[in-house]
Enzyme design. Structure first.
Site, PDB file in Angstrom:
ATOM      1  N   GLY A  17       0.848  -1.201   0.000  1.00 47.92           N
ATOM      2  CA  GLY A  17       0.000   0.000   0.000  1.00 47.92           C
ATOM      3  C   GLY A  17       0.878   1.243   0.000  1.00 47.92           C
ATOM      4  O   GLY A  17       1.447   1.599   1.031  1.00 47.92           O
ATOM      5  N   ALA A  18       1.036   1.865  -1.185  1.00 46.05           N
ATOM      6  CA  ALA A  18       1.908   3.038  -1.306  1.00 46.05           C
ATOM      7  C   ALA A  18       1.083   4.319  -1.272  1.00 46.05           C
ATOM      8  O   ALA A  18       1.202   5.173  -2.147  1.00 46.05           O
ATOM      9  CB  ALA A  18       2.705   2.943  -2.607  1.00 46.05           C
ATOM     10  N   GLY A  19       0.227   4.440  -0.280  1.00 44.23           N
ATOM     11  CA  GLY A  19      -0.668   5.590  -0.200  1.00 44.23           C
ATOM     12  C   GLY A  19      -0.133   6.691   0.697  1.00 44.23           C
ATOM     13  O   GLY A  19       1.077   6.812   0.914  1.00 44.23           O
ATOM     14  N   VAL A  68      -0.309   6.929   3.781  1.00 42.86           N
ATOM     15  CA  VAL A  68       0.297   6.406   5.003  1.00 42.86           C
ATOM     16  C   VAL A  68       1.570   5.615   4.673  1.00 42.86           C
ATOM     17  O   VAL A  68       2.642   5.895   5.200  1.00 42.86           O
ATOM     18  CB  VAL A  68      -0.706   5.518   5.764  1.00 42.86           C
ATOM     19  CG1 VAL A  68      -0.038   4.847   6.952  1.00 42.86           C
ATOM     20  CG2 VAL A  68      -1.893   6.352   6.227  1.00 42.86           C
ATOM     21  N   LEU A 101     -10.331  13.304  18.854  1.00 45.06           N
ATOM     22  CA  LEU A 101      -9.906  14.507  18.131  1.00 45.06           C
ATOM     23  C   LEU A 101     -11.093  15.126  17.397  1.00 45.06           C
ATOM     24  O   LEU A 101     -11.335  16.333  17.476  1.00 45.06           O
ATOM     25  CB  LEU A 101      -8.798  14.157  17.134  1.00 45.06           C
ATOM     26  CG  LEU A 101      -7.434  13.826  17.748  1.00 45.06           C
ATOM     27  CD1 LEU A 101      -6.501  13.245  16.697  1.00 45.06           C
ATOM     28  CD2 LEU A 101      -6.811  15.073  18.375  1.00 45.06           C
ATOM     29  N   ASN A 141      -5.973   0.425   1.790  1.00 51.52           N
ATOM     30  CA  ASN A 141      -7.102   1.202   2.295  1.00 51.52           C
ATOM     31  C   ASN A 141      -8.231   0.313   2.830  1.00 51.52           C
ATOM     32  O   ASN A 141      -8.445  -0.794   2.356  1.00 51.52           O
ATOM     33  CB  ASN A 141      -7.620   2.204   1.267  1.00 51.52           C
ATOM     34  CG  ASN A 141      -7.643   1.624  -0.125  1.00 51.52           C
ATOM     35  OD1 ASN A 141      -6.939   0.667  -0.418  1.00 51.52           O
ATOM     36  ND2 ASN A 141      -8.490   2.175  -0.956  1.00 51.52           N
ATOM     37  N   GLU A 194      -1.120   4.113  12.669  1.00 49.95           N
ATOM     38  CA  GLU A 194      -0.459   5.380  12.332  1.00 49.95           C
ATOM     39  C   GLU A 194      -1.213   6.538  12.968  1.00 49.95           C
ATOM     40  O   GLU A 194      -2.440   6.506  13.051  1.00 49.95           O
ATOM     41  CB  GLU A 194      -0.364   5.521  10.810  1.00 49.95           C
ATOM     42  CG  GLU A 194      -1.674   5.323  10.043  1.00 49.95           C
ATOM     43  CD  GLU A 194      -2.481   6.565   9.902  1.00 49.95           C
ATOM     44  OE1 GLU A 194      -1.959   7.642  10.209  1.00 49.95           O
ATOM     45  OE2 GLU A 194      -3.654   6.461   9.486  1.00 49.95           O
ATOM     46  N   PHE A 195      -0.447   7.533  13.387  1.00 47.39           N
ATOM     47  CA  PHE A 195      -1.072   8.744  13.935  1.00 47.39           C
ATOM     48  C   PHE A 195      -0.638   9.967  13.131  1.00 47.39           C
ATOM     49  O   PHE A 195      -0.599  11.075  13.638  1.00 47.39           O
ATOM     50  CB  PHE A 195      -0.697   8.905  15.419  1.00 47.39           C
ATOM     51  CG  PHE A 195      -1.259   7.814  16.301  1.00 47.39           C
ATOM     52  CD1 PHE A 195      -2.612   7.778  16.603  1.00 47.39           C
ATOM     53  CD2 PHE A 195      -0.443   6.823  16.807  1.00 47.39           C
ATOM     54  CE1 PHE A 195      -3.148   6.762  17.402  1.00 47.39           C
ATOM     55  CE2 PHE A 195      -0.959   5.806  17.618  1.00 47.39           C
ATOM     56  CZ  PHE A 195      -2.314   5.771  17.910  1.00 47.39           C
ATOM     57  N   CYS A 233      -9.957   9.867   7.411  1.00 41.56           N
ATOM     58  CA  CYS A 233      -9.993   9.049   8.631  1.00 41.56           C
ATOM     59  C   CYS A 233     -11.138   9.327   9.607  1.00 41.56           C
ATOM     60  O   CYS A 233     -11.787   8.386  10.065  1.00 41.56           O
ATOM     61  CB  CYS A 233      -8.680   9.194   9.377  1.00 41.56           C
ATOM     62  SG  CYS A 233      -7.353   8.320   8.540  1.00 41.56           S
TER      63      CYS A 233
HETATM   64  C1  UDX Z   1      -5.006   3.753   4.348  1.00 35.40           C
HETATM   65  C2  UDX Z   1      -6.313   3.496   5.093  1.00 35.40           C
HETATM   66  O1  UDX Z   1      -7.356   4.114   4.375  1.00 35.40           O
HETATM   67  C3  UDX Z   1      -6.289   4.023   6.497  1.00 35.40           C
HETATM   68  O2  UDX Z   1      -7.391   3.551   7.194  1.00 35.40           O
HETATM   69  C4  UDX Z   1      -5.120   3.533   7.206  1.00 35.40           C
HETATM   70  O3  UDX Z   1      -5.047   4.124   8.461  1.00 35.40           O
HETATM   71  C5  UDX Z   1      -3.862   3.670   6.402  1.00 35.40           C
HETATM   72  O4  UDX Z   1      -4.004   3.181   5.091  1.00 35.40           O
HETATM   73  P1  UDX Z   1      -4.095   5.833   2.974  1.00 35.40           P
HETATM   74  O5  UDX Z   1      -2.662   5.424   2.910  1.00 35.40           O
HETATM   75  O6  UDX Z   1      -4.405   7.275   3.116  1.00 35.40           O
HETATM   76  O7  UDX Z   1      -4.839   5.142   4.204  1.00 35.40           O
HETATM   77  O8  UDX Z   1      -4.888   5.182   1.759  1.00 35.40           O
HETATM   78  P2  UDX Z   1      -4.583   5.321   0.228  1.00 35.40           P
HETATM   79  O9  UDX Z   1      -3.823   6.586  -0.038  1.00 35.40           O
HETATM   80  O10 UDX Z   1      -5.846   5.031  -0.473  1.00 35.40           O
HETATM   81  O11 UDX Z   1      -3.538   4.131  -0.032  1.00 35.40           O
HETATM   82  C6  UDX Z   1      -3.847   2.792  -0.042  1.00 35.40           C
HETATM   83  C7  UDX Z   1      -3.023   2.135  -1.157  1.00 35.40           C
HETATM   84  O12 UDX Z   1      -3.184   0.719  -1.075  1.00 35.40           O
HETATM   85  C8  UDX Z   1      -3.446   2.547  -2.564  1.00 35.40           C
HETATM   86  O13 UDX Z   1      -2.353   3.082  -3.265  1.00 35.40           O
HETATM   87  C9  UDX Z   1      -3.942   1.245  -3.197  1.00 35.40           C
HETATM   88  O14 UDX Z   1      -3.659   1.135  -4.583  1.00 35.40           O
HETATM   89  C10 UDX Z   1      -3.180   0.214  -2.384  1.00 35.40           C
HETATM   90  N1  UDX Z   1      -3.809  -1.131  -2.406  1.00 35.40           N
HETATM   91  C11 UDX Z   1      -5.114  -1.272  -2.132  1.00 35.40           C
HETATM   92  C12 UDX Z   1      -3.026  -2.248  -2.695  1.00 35.40           C
HETATM   93  O15 UDX Z   1      -1.841  -2.111  -2.969  1.00 35.40           O
HETATM   94  N2  UDX Z   1      -3.618  -3.477  -2.673  1.00 35.40           N
HETATM   95  C13 UDX Z   1      -4.936  -3.666  -2.443  1.00 35.40           C
HETATM   96  O16 UDX Z   1      -5.418  -4.782  -2.459  1.00 35.40           O
HETATM   97  C14 UDX Z   1      -5.724  -2.513  -2.144  1.00 35.40           C
HETATM   98  C1  UDX Z   2      -6.142  12.636  11.418  1.00 30.51           C
HETATM   99  C2  UDX Z   2      -5.418  12.470  12.769  1.00 30.51           C
HETATM  100  O1  UDX Z   2      -5.023  13.747  13.259  1.00 30.51           O
HETATM  101  C3  UDX Z   2      -4.218  11.555  12.624  1.00 30.51           C
HETATM  102  O2  UDX Z   2      -3.602  11.337  13.882  1.00 30.51           O
HETATM  103  C4  UDX Z   2      -4.705  10.238  12.040  1.00 30.51           C
HETATM  104  O3  UDX Z   2      -3.642   9.343  11.894  1.00 30.51           O
HETATM  105  C5  UDX Z   2      -5.399  10.441  10.717  1.00 30.51           C
HETATM  106  O4  UDX Z   2      -6.484  11.352  10.896  1.00 30.51           O
HETATM  107  P1  UDX Z   2      -5.761  14.082   9.226  1.00 30.51           P
HETATM  108  O5  UDX Z   2      -7.094  13.567   8.808  1.00 30.51           O
HETATM  109  O6  UDX Z   2      -4.627  14.013   8.273  1.00 30.51           O
HETATM  110  O7  UDX Z   2      -5.265  13.301  10.532  1.00 30.51           O
HETATM  111  O8  UDX Z   2      -5.914  15.625   9.621  1.00 30.51           O
HETATM  112  P2  UDX Z   2      -6.199  16.481  10.942  1.00 30.51           P
HETATM  113  O9  UDX Z   2      -5.106  17.450  11.105  1.00 30.51           O
HETATM  114  O10 UDX Z   2      -6.508  15.624  12.112  1.00 30.51           O
HETATM  115  O11 UDX Z   2      -7.484  17.320  10.508  1.00 30.51           O
HETATM  116  C6  UDX Z   2      -8.722  16.700  10.218  1.00 30.51           C
HETATM  117  C7  UDX Z   2      -9.762  17.729   9.866  1.00 30.51           C
HETATM  118  O12 UDX Z   2     -10.146  18.497  10.994  1.00 30.51           O
HETATM  119  C8  UDX Z   2      -9.347  18.740   8.788  1.00 30.51           C
HETATM  120  O13 UDX Z   2     -10.425  18.920   7.888  1.00 30.51           O
HETATM  121  C9  UDX Z   2      -9.069  19.994   9.585  1.00 30.51           C
HETATM  122  O14 UDX Z   2      -9.203  21.157   8.816  1.00 30.51           O
HETATM  123  C10 UDX Z   2     -10.120  19.880  10.687  1.00 30.51           C
HETATM  124  N1  UDX Z   2      -9.796  20.621  11.918  1.00 30.51           N
HETATM  125  C11 UDX Z   2      -8.692  20.305  12.647  1.00 30.51           C
HETATM  126  C12 UDX Z   2     -10.664  21.603  12.364  1.00 30.51           C
HETATM  127  O15 UDX Z   2     -11.683  21.883  11.724  1.00 30.51           O
HETATM  128  N2  UDX Z   2     -10.383  22.252  13.544  1.00 30.51           N
HETATM  129  C13 UDX Z   2      -9.289  21.969  14.290  1.00 30.51           C
HETATM  130  O16 UDX Z   2      -9.109  22.588  15.359  1.00 30.51           O
HETATM  131  C14 UDX Z   2      -8.421  20.964  13.838  1.00 30.51           C
END
Ligand code: UDX
Ligand code: UDX
Length: 464
Positions: free
Chosen positions: A8-10, A12, A223, A87, A157-158, A272
């Site tokens: 998963g090269a997304g 995260v 959060l 994902n 992951e956080f 998320c």
């Molecule tokens: C994902 C999850 O959505 C999230 O819940 C988790 O915390 C971290 O992993 P993210 O990395 O943001 O988050 O997702 P995304 O950017 O969509 O990347 C997932 C990747 O997995 C995609 O590039 C997709 O092509 C790949 N994938 C998916 C595989 O390589 N194999 C599969 O079977 C399905």
């Molecule tokens: C979140 C968590 O913070 C992270 O730890 C987890 O691993 C993935 O989900 P992310 O979704 O990347 O990360 O962004 P985040 O900075 O948490 O913001 C989420 C949303 O809340 C954004 O739309 C942001 O604009 C909004 N936000 C954040 C507010 O509206 N008010 C705030 O005070 C803080």
């Protein structure tokens, strides 16, 4: 030397592995994905995701110990440690549709690991998953007649997008959960040793598997709850002439409450928060805890209300109609410093304005490509314009939907002059200087603050 693999090269997998590769030059790190375009982008000069600091690390490690590939089977066979970060979206069909996590990619990946393994491995859950998913993973992996041992470890992951590299390089904590068996403890220790290369040991927390899985969901729920809490108060501030920024500042100074995540806004977005809370809600329902489910569901409901309220406020203050009016939306990304538009409030608001038959123009410095893809069904109704000045030209209203710092530096006098009068600004992120905008001539509507209008007398506060 260990062979570390990430499936998963997304958002995260990519940044996490880049930072591990940088800090562990003795290990070989490979990131695989089924998506060929994505892997090609990771190998190119234009990475598939925008994340401050990422380019530099990838450029450096790619020539050393970080590799991107689509040869999943081959790399599974070679790996000692496998991070899984595919994902896990919300299910859109069948049982639990709209709430439960869709684990089909997850299970497929588990089976693929099993099929291609010829040596024991540590398999790490990086994706956010429902509690007790590790049990299912173990059952699949243990159903082998190859006599291989697999240890499943949870390491959620956080990372927040926009600060992913900093969060990974200098995290508040790293959480690693494992089985309390000799083999499980050894596996946890192997992962602790990776992070201990650059993170102080006291910030690496180890727990049992289920606490680790659940903590990820709970962290995101807490959060998001803070944002929904302050957003609920913003509605009350607009009615009472209290100012939500002052309230947030005043309560945040109480060290028991703390100052973070109290920025009232147009609502939270991102891949998320909503997904993880709905996942938590589904789990609670599954265990018959209906009151607990309803409690957390309200955090999502409040977020939807905040966006609906913002749109009604726009329509009501613009004389009850936006039909045929050009409205410029500044921001498409779900927050600043990312090109990610998943669950972005900006796109929800765009759709709601299209329903009202407004003529919508969206501007964003990095997220327009993703916005165009997300809004492809409405492509002929929306204009995508990188330049905010051009977007604002001839518009009745401007709405700030993403907190990009560059939006605070625009020449609002010039923008005002190019707009239709009366000109409106709706600051959905409270980032602009409302008094000076008002002085320029704008009618300014913010979140959780009384509006500043230039209409003569008889101004009634909009009832939204
Ligand atoms: C994902 C999850 O959505 C999230 O819940 C988790 O915390 C971290 O992993 P993210 O990395 O943001 O988050 O997702 P995304 O950017 O969509 O990347 C997932 C990747 O997995 C995609 O590039 C997709 O092509 C790949 N994938 C998916 C595989 O390589 N194999 C599969 O079977 C399905
Ligand atoms: C979140 C968590 O913070 C992270 O730890 C987890 O691993 C993935 O989900 P992310 O979704 O990347 O990360 O962004 P985040 O900075 O948490 O913001 C989420 C949303 O809340 C954004 O739309 C942001 O604009 C909004 N936000 C954040 C507010 O509206 N008010 C705030 O005070 C803080």
């Amino acid at each position: 030397m260990a062979n570390i693999l990430c499936i998963g090269a997304g958002h995260v997998g990519g940044p996490t592995m880049a930072v591990i590769a940088k800090n562990c030059p003795q290990h070989r790190v490979v990131v695989v994905d089924i998506n060929e375009d994505r892997i090609a982008a990771w190998q190119s000069d234009r990475l598939p995701i925008y994340e401050p600091g990422l380019d530099e690390i990838v450029r450096h490690t790619r020539t050393e110990n970080l590799f991107f590939s689509t040869e999943i089977d081959h790399h599974i066979a070679e790996a000692d440690i496998i991070f899984v970060s595919v994902n896990t979206p919300t299910k859109t069909f069948g049982r639990g549709a709209g709430k439960a996590a869709d684990l089909q990619y997850w299970e497929k990946t588990a089976r693929q690991i099993l099929e291609n393994s010829t040596s024991p491995k540590i398999v790490i859950e990086k994706s956010t998953l429902p509690v007790r998913t590790a049990e299912a993973m173990e059952r699949i992996l243990d159903s082998n007649n190859k006599g291989l041992n697999f240890d499943v470890v949870s390491n959620p992951e956080f990372l927040a997008e926009g600060t992913a590299i900093r969060d990974m390089q200098d995290p508040d904590r790293v959480l690693i959960g494992g089985r309390e068996t000799p083999s499980g403890r050894k596996a946890v220790q192997a992962i602790v040793d990776i992070y201990a290369q650059w993170i102080p040991r006291e910030r690496i927390v180890t727990t049992n598997l289920w606490s680790s899985e659940l903590s990820k969901l709970v962290a995101n729920a807490f959060l998001a709850q803070r944002i929904s809490s302050i957003n609920s108060i913003s509605a009350l501030c607009e009615r009472t002439e209290a100012d939500v920024s002052e309230v947030a500042h005043a309560i945040g100074m109480d060290s028991r409450i703390g100052p973070h995540f109290l920025r009232a806004s147009v609502g939270f977005g991102g891949s998320c928060f909503k997904k993880d809370i709905l996942n938590l809600v589904y789990l609670c329902e599954h265990y018959g805890l209906h009151e607990v489910a309803a409690y957390w569901n309200q955090v999502v409901a409040m977020n939807e209300y905040q966006q609906a309220r913002f749109v009604s406020n726009m329509v009501l203050s613009m004389f009850n109609t936006v039909a045929g009016k050009r409205i410029a939306l500044l921001g498409a990304a779900f927050k600043a410093n990312t090109n990610d538009t998943r669950e972005s409030p900006a796109l929800n608001i765009c759709r709601a304005l299209l329903e009202e038959r407004a003529e919508v123009v969206i501007s964003d410095p990095y997220a327009l490509d993703n916005a165009r893809t997300d809004l492809r069904d409405a492509a002929n109704q929306v204009t995508f314009e990188p330049d905010p000045y051009t977007a604002a030209e001839g518009a009745h209203a401007l709405a700030i939907l993403t907190e990009w710092p560059r939006f605070t530096e625009l020449d609002y006098k010039a923008i005002y002059e190019s707009m239709i009068k009366p000109a409106f600004i709706f600051d959905g992120r409270n980032i602009l200087d409302h008094r000076s905008l008002h002085a320029i001539g704008f009618n300014v509507y913010a979140i959780g603050r009384p509006p500043l209008t230039n209409f003569v007398a008889n101004e009634t506060h909009p009832n939204f």
